[in-house]
Design an enzyme around this catalytic site. Structure first.
Site, mmCIF file in Angstrom:
data_model
loop_
_atom_site.group_PDB
_atom_site.id
_atom_site.type_symbol
_atom_site.label_atom_id
_atom_site.label_comp_id
_atom_site.label_asym_id
_atom_site.label_seq_id
_atom_site.Cartn_x
_atom_site.Cartn_y
_atom_site.Cartn_z
ATOM 1 N NE ARG A 197 57.357 19.643 100.760
ATOM 2 C CZ ARG A 197 57.452 18.849 100.091
ATOM 3 N NH1 ARG A 197 56.278 18.108 99.709
ATOM 4 N NH2 ARG A 197 58.349 18.238 99.216
ATOM 5 C CE LYS B 289 59.708 21.254 116.496
ATOM 6 N NZ LYS B 289 58.388 21.272 115.998
ATOM 7 C CD GLU C 281 57.711 20.902 120.462
ATOM 8 O OE1 GLU C 281 58.483 20.947 119.474
ATOM 9 O OE2 GLU C 281 56.324 20.949 120.373
ATOM 10 C CE LYS D 83 56.937 24.308 119.709
ATOM 11 N NZ LYS D 83 56.820 24.581 118.470
HETATM 12 P P1 13P Z 1 51.792 23.294 117.059
HETATM 13 O O1 13P Z 1 51.488 24.684 117.687
HETATM 14 O O2 13P Z 1 50.879 23.114 115.711
HETATM 15 O O3 13P Z 1 51.514 22.134 118.173
HETATM 16 O O4 13P Z 1 53.107 23.242 116.496
HETATM 17 C C1 13P Z 1 54.160 23.588 117.141
HETATM 18 C C2 13P Z 1 55.246 22.514 116.974
HETATM 19 O O5 13P Z 1 56.387 22.958 116.693
HETATM 20 C C3 13P Z 1 55.218 21.199 117.290
HETATM 21 O O6 13P Z 1 56.478 20.570 117.429
#
Ligand code: 13P
Length: 336
Positions: A43, A134, A175, A217
């Site tokens: 990772r 986030k 998000e 987001k």
């Molecule tokens: P994806 O662009 O692969 O959907 O991932 C963005 C993300 O941070 C999802 O939480």
């Protein structure tokens, strides 16, 4: 730097955010696809390769969302990965939610957890260099779903998280993701996303979140993956912009989309179409995980000797999305 300035910087013109915050379980799925063992060194090596791609990072990546493990990892030369990101003039951030868990009394729906102890965790993350955070809420569309209870619970958690971030001098990425799985039409995606965004901004208001210091987001308004009619690029752009204009206050500095399972090119083409054809009060850019990394991951395949090829693939995708964030991308630029 004020919180508002950090938020503005995260969505600066021509750049966007690299979502490299896959949990250990999610990165396992990505590594399984290239037959690479999911261990800490792999990772680290994979993410170090991405963050060391100087031209991509400096020119097209305003910020990077990290998983907790990465925040304290060191590169092969002992430099911290956070320092590597900062050296490329990019902003480090951290995923702080603990994932979507089944919501009691709501079969088939989830609520994102992680509020307990979050204040203390945010203090520690800030000490480690995180300037933003986030939290992802997940809303599924299915027969009779989502329910009001699930949307409200998720929006409430997002708002409490965002308020705690700002209290601790961290910009929250908010998000609320409406999934594109399923066979629903683009219009159903529009209606559900409308409802989710409206509820989220009501909760943010109630929680006294400063909307000038967040980054939203969201998902784009797209047809469900299994829907027999797939909307055109122009329709996705038109409906996404319409939905955002109806529900996102203009004081929000920026909107950075998730890719959510769109192909690399779709994610770029949709973002480009919005920026090329519409006037909007916010900067509209990317916060892609899969759509920024898929090509690089495949090229890397866990081998040191593939690092240059993987970095080139990452640079290309970052550049294409950087152009799309200004409405300057064209399909023929994909031929490299
Ligand atoms: P994806 O662009 O692969 O959907 O991932 C963005 C993300 O941070 C999802 O939480």
């Amino acid at each position: 730097m004020t919180l508002q300035q950090v938020a503005i910087d995260m969505v600066r013109k021509g750049q966007g955010i690299l979502a490299a915050d896959e949990s250990t379980a999610t990165i396992k799925k990505r590594f399984d696809s290239i037959n690479v063992e999911n261990n800490e060194i792999n990772r680290r090596d994979y993410r170090e390769m991405l963050f060391s791609t100087k031209n991509a990072m400096q020119d097209y990546v305003s910020g990077v969302i990290l998983f907790e493990e990465t925040l304290s990892q060191k590169a092969k030369n002992d430099q911290s990965l956070v320092e590597l990101i900062k050296a490329a003039d990019s902003i480090p951030g951290i995923k702080v939610d603990k994932g979507a868990k089944p919501l009691a009394g709501h079969p088939g729906e989830t609520v994102t957890e992680g509020l307990d102890g979050l204040r203390e965790r945010l203090e520690a993350y800030r000490e480690q260099g995180a300037k933003f955070a986030k939290w992802r809420a997940v809303i599924d569309i299915a027969e009779g779903l989502p329910t009001w209870g699930a949307v409200k619970a998720n929006a409430h958690a997002l708002a409490r998280y965002a308020a705690l971030c700002q209290e601790n001098s961290i910009v929250p990425i908010v998000e609320p993701e409406v999934l594109m799985d399923g066979d629903h039409t683009i219009d159903r995606c529009f209606d559900v996303t409308s409802f989710v965004l409206q509820t989220t901004f009501q909760e943010l208001f109630d929680a006294r979140v400063d909307l000038s210091a967040i980054v939203l987001k969201p998902n784009m308004i797209v047809s469900g993956k299994k829907c027999t009619t797939q909307a055109s690029v122009d329709e996705v752009a038109e409906k996404t912009v319409k939905c955002l204009k109806q529900h996102v206050p203009s004081i929000v500095p920026g909107i950075a989309f998730l890719s959510g399972g769109q192909s690399d090119i779709e994610a770029t083409a949709h973002l480009n179409a919005m920026n090329a054809s519409y006037d909007m009060p916010w900067n509209l850019t990317y916060s892609y995980g899969r759509a920024l990394q898929a090509a690089a991951l495949k090229a890397w395949a866990g081998e040191v000797e593939n690092e240059a090829k993987a970095a080139a693939a990452f640079f290309h995708r970052a550049k294409m999305n950087g152009l799309a964030s200004k409405g300057e991308w064209q399909a023929d630029m994909e031929a490299v």
